[in-house]
Design a protein around this motif. Structure first.
Motif, PDB file in Angstrom:
ATOM      1  N   LEU A  34     -15.114  14.521 -34.303  1.00 17.08           N
ATOM      2  CA  LEU A  34     -15.034  13.190 -33.707  1.00 17.08           C
ATOM      3  C   LEU A  34     -16.025  12.243 -34.373  1.00 17.08           C
ATOM      4  N   SER A  35     -15.591  11.023 -34.603  1.00 14.76           N
ATOM      5  CA  SER A  35     -16.442  10.046 -35.292  1.00 14.76           C
ATOM      6  C   SER A  35     -17.324   9.247 -34.344  1.00 14.76           C
ATOM      7  N   VAL A  36     -17.147   9.421 -33.043  1.00 16.08           N
ATOM      8  CA  VAL A  36     -17.837   8.578 -32.063  1.00 16.08           C
ATOM      9  C   VAL A  36     -19.349   8.771 -32.063  1.00 16.08           C
ATOM     10  N   TRP A  37     -19.826   9.984 -32.358  1.00 16.32           N
ATOM     11  CA  TRP A  37     -21.260  10.269 -32.209  1.00 16.32           C
ATOM     12  C   TRP A  37     -22.100   9.453 -33.186  1.00 16.32           C
ATOM     13  N   ASP A  38     -21.639   9.286 -34.406  1.00 12.34           N
ATOM     14  CA  ASP A  38     -22.412   8.519 -35.381  1.00 12.34           C
ATOM     15  C   ASP A  38     -22.536   7.064 -34.960  1.00 12.34           C
ATOM     16  N   ARG A  39     -21.476   6.521 -34.402  1.00 13.43           N
ATOM     17  CA  ARG A  39     -21.552   5.141 -33.914  1.00 13.43           C
ATOM     18  C   ARG A  39     -22.441   5.061 -32.674  1.00 13.43           C
ATOM     19  N   MET A  40     -22.290   6.014 -31.780  1.00 18.50           N
ATOM     20  CA  MET A  40     -23.045   6.003 -30.531  1.00 18.50           C
ATOM     21  C   MET A  40     -24.546   6.089 -30.785  1.00 18.50           C
ATOM     22  N   PHE A  41     -24.940   6.929 -31.749  1.00 15.49           N
ATOM     23  CA  PHE A  41     -26.366   7.126 -32.026  1.00 15.49           C
ATOM     24  C   PHE A  41     -26.843   6.303 -33.227  1.00 15.49           C
TER      25      PHE A  41
END
Length: 264
Positions: free
Chosen positions: A215-222
């Motif tokens: 999932l690509s969401v973690w890099d954006r989230m953090f």
């Protein structure tokens, strides 16, 4: 789970063959070294790591999950929820844990020495996804096993994640040209080859970005997401400043590399 080995091998081989063919038909970059000089060493340490993992955990993460279920330990063994919700929550939780482990592999010096073997590949393609030092494979097994046990993740969900993670890792390491328009849409949900390639830059400010595998969401989230490499995908330098020759890609050199200090 009686046929888990056949499922793992079947999915792995199918994904690998398809991506290897696409790399030939539509490559994203020219290779710094030919496959014949890079792939044998990577294959050797992959086999060694797989054998070590099978020796330590014969049943994989599913075996740990079954043990947690038998003793009634972990969050998922204490609550009642729909199967689809359990599967989704387990996948997201495991993917986040792998993302966190990946960050630590870059931040902790002794772990970086192991992980550096993966990053010292002077090119990035589907084989790079398998190029992990056996010591890192062991660390990863312990890390993911602890998450599966502590949260009581069901065996079927743990097994599915292992298979999916392997397939995703091959996909986002592939040297395959995907349309920029398609890439922009895909990377809102999953890590694409162009997104992950940034992470393999020799520039540390880029290599410490885009840690995701699925999932690509973690890099954006953090806030560690970088859209594109500064030099562009065709001109960026991949790997490390050291260990770039064909002689550095042999099984023996890859195995002892964590013990070495970079000349530069």
């Amino acid at each position: 789970m009686n046929h888990d080995v056949f499922i793992r091998i079947g999915v792995f081989a199918g994904v690998f063959a398809a991506l290897a063919a696409l790399e030939v038909l539509a490559p994203r970059r020219d290779a710094a070294l030919p496959r014949v000089e890079r792939w044998p060493g990577a294959t050797a340490i992959f086999v060694a790591g797989a054998a070590l993992g099978r020796l330590v955990l014969p049943a994989g993460l599913a075996g740990i999950a079954l043990f947690a279920d038998q003793i009634g330990f972990g969050l998922f063994n204490l609550i009642s929820a729909p199967v689809w919700l359990v599967g989704l929550a387990a996948f997201v939780l495991l993917d986040l844990s792998v993302w966190g482990q990946h960050v630590l592999m870059h931040r902790v010096p002794i772990l970086w020495r192991m992980h550096r073997v993966h990053h010292s590949d002077p090119h990035i393609d589907v084989m790079t996804a398998l190029r992990f030092h056996p010591a890192e494979i062991l660390v990863s097994l312990v890390w993911k096993g602890a998450v599966v046990f502590l949260f009581g993740i069901p065996a079927w969900a743990a097994f599915f994640f292992e298979v999916a993670l392997n397939a995703f890792a091959q996909f986002n390491h592939a040297n395959w040209h995907i349309s920029p328009a398609v890439d922009r849409v895909l990377r809102w949900l999953v890590v694409t080859p162009d997104m992950h390639r940034v992470h393999h830059s020799v520039e540390r400010r880029e290599a410490n970005r885009n840690f995701g595998f699925c999932l690509s969401v973690w890099d954006r989230m953090f806030r560690v997401y970088k859209d594109q490499p500064d030099a562009g995908h065709r001109d960026m330098l991949i790997g490390q400043h050291d260990w770039r020759s064909s002689g550095d890609q042999t099984p023996a050199e890859l195995l002892v590399q964590p013990l070495k200090t970079p000349p530069s």
